[in-house]
Scaffold this motif. Structure first.
Motif, short mmCIF file in Angstrom:
data_model
loop_
_atom_site.label_atom_id
_atom_site.label_comp_id
_atom_site.label_asym_id
_atom_site.label_seq_id
_atom_site.Cartn_x
_atom_site.Cartn_y
_atom_site.Cartn_z
N SER A 90 0.83 -1.21 0.00
CA SER A 90 0.00 0.00 0.00
C SER A 90 0.86 1.25 0.00
CB SER A 90 -0.93 0.01 1.22
OG SER A 90 -0.18 0.03 2.43
N LYS A 91 1.99 1.23 0.72
CA LYS A 91 2.90 2.37 0.74
C LYS A 91 3.57 2.54 -0.63
CE LYS A 91 4.03 2.53 5.67
NZ LYS A 91 5.11 2.45 6.68
N VAL A 92 3.94 1.41 -1.23
CA VAL A 92 4.57 1.46 -2.55
C VAL A 92 3.60 2.04 -3.58
CG1 VAL A 92 5.56 0.10 -4.43
CG2 VAL A 92 6.15 -0.43 -2.06
N ARG A 93 2.34 1.59 -3.52
CA ARG A 93 1.34 2.10 -4.47
C ARG A 93 1.10 3.59 -4.26
NH1 ARG A 93 -2.23 -1.22 -3.47
NH2 ARG A 93 -2.08 -2.60 -5.28
N SER A 94 0.99 4.01 -3.01
CA SER A 94 0.77 5.42 -2.71
C SER A 94 1.94 6.27 -3.19
CB SER A 94 0.58 5.60 -1.20
OG SER A 94 0.43 6.96 -0.88
N LEU A 95 3.16 5.78 -2.98
CA LEU A 95 4.35 6.52 -3.42
C LEU A 95 4.39 6.62 -4.93
CD1 LEU A 95 7.01 7.93 -2.77
CD2 LEU A 95 8.12 5.68 -2.69
N ALA A 96 4.04 5.53 -5.63
CA ALA A 96 4.01 5.54 -7.09
C ALA A 96 3.01 6.56 -7.61
CB ALA A 96 3.69 4.15 -7.62
N GLU A 97 1.84 6.62 -6.96
CA GLU A 97 0.82 7.59 -7.39
C GLU A 97 1.29 9.02 -7.15
OE1 GLU A 97 -2.54 6.38 -5.10
OE2 GLU A 97 -3.05 4.68 -6.42
N ASP A 98 1.93 9.27 -6.00
CA ASP A 98 2.45 10.61 -5.71
C ASP A 98 3.54 11.00 -6.71
OD1 ASP A 98 0.75 10.84 -3.58
OD2 ASP A 98 2.26 10.31 -2.06
N MET A 99 4.41 10.05 -7.04
CA MET A 99 5.47 10.32 -8.00
C MET A 99 4.89 10.59 -9.38
SD MET A 99 8.47 7.61 -6.89
CE MET A 99 9.46 8.02 -8.33
N GLY A 100 3.83 9.87 -9.73
CA GLY A 100 3.18 10.09 -11.02
C GLY A 100 2.59 11.48 -11.12
N ARG A 101 1.95 11.93 -10.05
CA ARG A 101 1.38 13.29 -10.06
C ARG A 101 2.48 14.34 -10.14
NH1 ARG A 101 -2.53 10.86 -6.57
NH2 ARG A 101 -1.18 11.16 -4.77
N ALA A 102 3.57 14.13 -9.40
CA ALA A 102 4.68 15.08 -9.44
C ALA A 102 5.32 15.11 -10.82
CB ALA A 102 5.72 14.71 -8.39
N TYR A 103 5.43 13.94 -11.45
CA TYR A 103 6.02 13.89 -12.79
C TYR A 103 5.14 14.64 -13.80
CZ TYR A 103 7.46 12.20 -17.33
OH TYR A 103 7.86 12.12 -18.65
N ASN A 104 3.82 14.49 -13.67
CA ASN A 104 2.92 15.23 -14.56
C ASN A 104 3.07 16.73 -14.36
OD1 ASN A 104 1.86 12.87 -15.66
ND2 ASN A 104 0.18 12.76 -14.19
N GLN A 105 3.22 17.16 -13.11
CA GLN A 105 3.45 18.58 -12.84
C GLN A 105 4.76 19.05 -13.45
OE1 GLN A 105 3.29 18.84 -8.58
NE2 GLN A 105 1.08 18.55 -8.46
N TRP A 106 5.77 18.19 -13.38
CA TRP A 106 7.09 18.51 -13.94
C TRP A 106 6.98 18.72 -15.45
CZ3 TRP A 106 10.89 15.45 -16.76
CH2 TRP A 106 12.18 15.98 -16.72
N GLU A 107 6.26 17.81 -16.12
CA GLU A 107 6.08 17.93 -17.56
C GLU A 107 5.34 19.22 -17.93
OE1 GLU A 107 6.07 13.84 -19.99
OE2 GLU A 107 4.24 14.20 -18.84
N VAL A 108 4.27 19.53 -17.19
CA VAL A 108 3.51 20.75 -17.45
C VAL A 108 4.38 21.98 -17.24
CG1 VAL A 108 1.60 22.19 -16.62
CG2 VAL A 108 1.26 19.73 -16.92
N MET A 109 5.18 21.97 -16.17
CA MET A 109 6.05 23.10 -15.87
C MET A 109 7.08 23.30 -16.98
SD MET A 109 6.71 25.52 -13.76
CE MET A 109 5.67 24.96 -12.40
N LEU A 110 7.69 22.23 -17.44
CA LEU A 110 8.68 22.35 -18.53
C LEU A 110 8.05 22.90 -19.80
CD1 LEU A 110 10.88 19.12 -18.21
CD2 LEU A 110 11.51 21.46 -17.65
N THR A 111 6.84 22.45 -20.10
CA THR A 111 6.15 22.92 -21.30
C THR A 111 5.85 24.41 -21.20
OG1 THR A 111 5.14 20.75 -21.66
CG2 THR A 111 4.11 22.63 -22.76
N LYS A 112 5.41 24.85 -20.03
CA LYS A 112 5.12 26.28 -19.83
C LYS A 112 6.39 27.11 -19.99
CE LYS A 112 1.06 25.93 -16.82
NZ LYS A 112 0.51 26.20 -15.46
N LEU A 113 7.49 26.64 -19.41
CA LEU A 113 8.75 27.37 -19.54
C LEU A 113 9.20 27.44 -20.99
CD1 LEU A 113 10.73 25.89 -16.49
CD2 LEU A 113 9.74 28.18 -16.65
N ARG A 114 9.09 26.33 -21.70
CA ARG A 114 9.55 26.27 -23.09
C ARG A 114 8.71 27.13 -24.01
NH1 ARG A 114 8.08 22.90 -27.28
NH2 ARG A 114 6.79 21.67 -25.86
#
Length: 308
Positions: A90-114
């Protein structure tokens, strides 16, 4: 933008009071090697897009706060596995979901900067790209690595088979001393100015006026840079020329004044924290910033139809 090249070419007139002496030239070299002037991300004068506590700043701050917690949780999971302890799914799944959301934010941020018209935003994006290149990585490869890690964590949590690594992606750990490939994205914001205006060197009216003029011109340049993306290719190149002129003026001012009254300690600490996150020295950062500006020049040349 019609006439942007001519307008930018005449934006700043470097205020020089005679040529430099040999001592001043040596001092400029020393300043460049050991001090960080308020240039690039160290510039406390921000565009509207990159304003302190603005959308971009808050997005980057959020990422910089969550990234260390991910690393800590991953280290705990790996340590448990090495000790033969089955990680909590359950901790592994929760961490994976949190990392997925952070990665999506990272992609959006890079696109906005570019895609932003703003010069500081594009400059920051190019810094990230060049920093990753120095670590032997690319934005695409980092994305594949993060997705690979997330997919494997989700597969483990679901009781599935491990996901094979993406083809052509190097999974080996970076060598000791290599720059942190994610450092540029989670670096500390610079909010302090290099001098408070209360230092002893400003007892001289000449020095104070020079400093005020330099700050005023730099702020004006940042404001004009908010339309950078709308300039024609020659306008973009002219703007980069003006950025380099301001950088040179800061070097000269530091060489003449920085050792007389000392830098603002808040500015110095913020710069040191930023460099630590990148794993770079002052000289290394200057090289990185030049690479970023050179890349922006190449983009403008390509826009003109010239070969890269």
């Amino acid at each position: 933008v019609a006439g942007s090249s001519a307008a930018l070419a005449g934006l700043l007139v470097a205020r020089r009071r005679g040529g430099r002496t040999a001592t001043e030239r040596r001092s400029v070299v020393t300043s460049r090697a050991f001090y960080l002037t308020p240039i690039g991300p160290f510039c406390p004068f921000k565009s509207e897009a990159c304003a302190y506590n603005g959308a971009t700043d808050q997005g980057i701050s959020a990422l910089s706060e969550t990234t260390p917690s991910f690393a800590m949780e991953m280290a705990k999971i790996q340590l448990d596995a090495q000790m033969g302890i089955e990680p909590d799914t359950s901790k592994v799944r929760s961490l994976a979901e949190d990392m997925g959301r952070a990665y999506n934010q990272w992609e959006v941020m890079l696109t906005k900067l570019r895609m932003s018209d703003d010069f500081q935003s594009r400059e920051y994006f190019k810094l990230i790209i060049c920093h990753l290149r120095g670590a032997g990585k690319s934005v695409e490869e980092i994305g594949l690595l993060i997705k690979y890690q997330i997919d494997n964590m989700q597969a483990f949590a679901d009781g599935g088979m491990p996901v094979p690594p993406p083809p052509g992606v190097d999974l080996s750990p970076p060598p000791p001393g290599a720059p942190n490939p994610m450092g540029a994205m989670g670096a500390t914001s610079i909010t302090a100015e290099p001098f408070t205006g209360r230092e002893s060197l400003f007892e001289s009216d000449v020095v104070l006026q020079e400093y005020q003029a330099l700050c005023r011109d730099h702020k004006q340049l940042i404001k004009m840079g908010e339309r950078f993306g709308s300039y024609d290719p020659l306008g973009k190149i002219a703007f980069l020329d003006q950025v380099e002129l301001v950088e040179e003026r800061w070097d000269v001012f530091y060489a003449r004044c920085s050792l007389q009254g000392g830098l603002n300690q808040y500015f110095k600490v913020q710069c040191e924290e930023y460099m630590a996150s990148l794993g770079l020295s002052a000289e290394g950062f200057r090289k990185l910033l030049k690479e970023a500006h050179d890349a922006m020049r190449r983009d403008a040349e390509i826009e003109r139809g010239l070969p890269a």
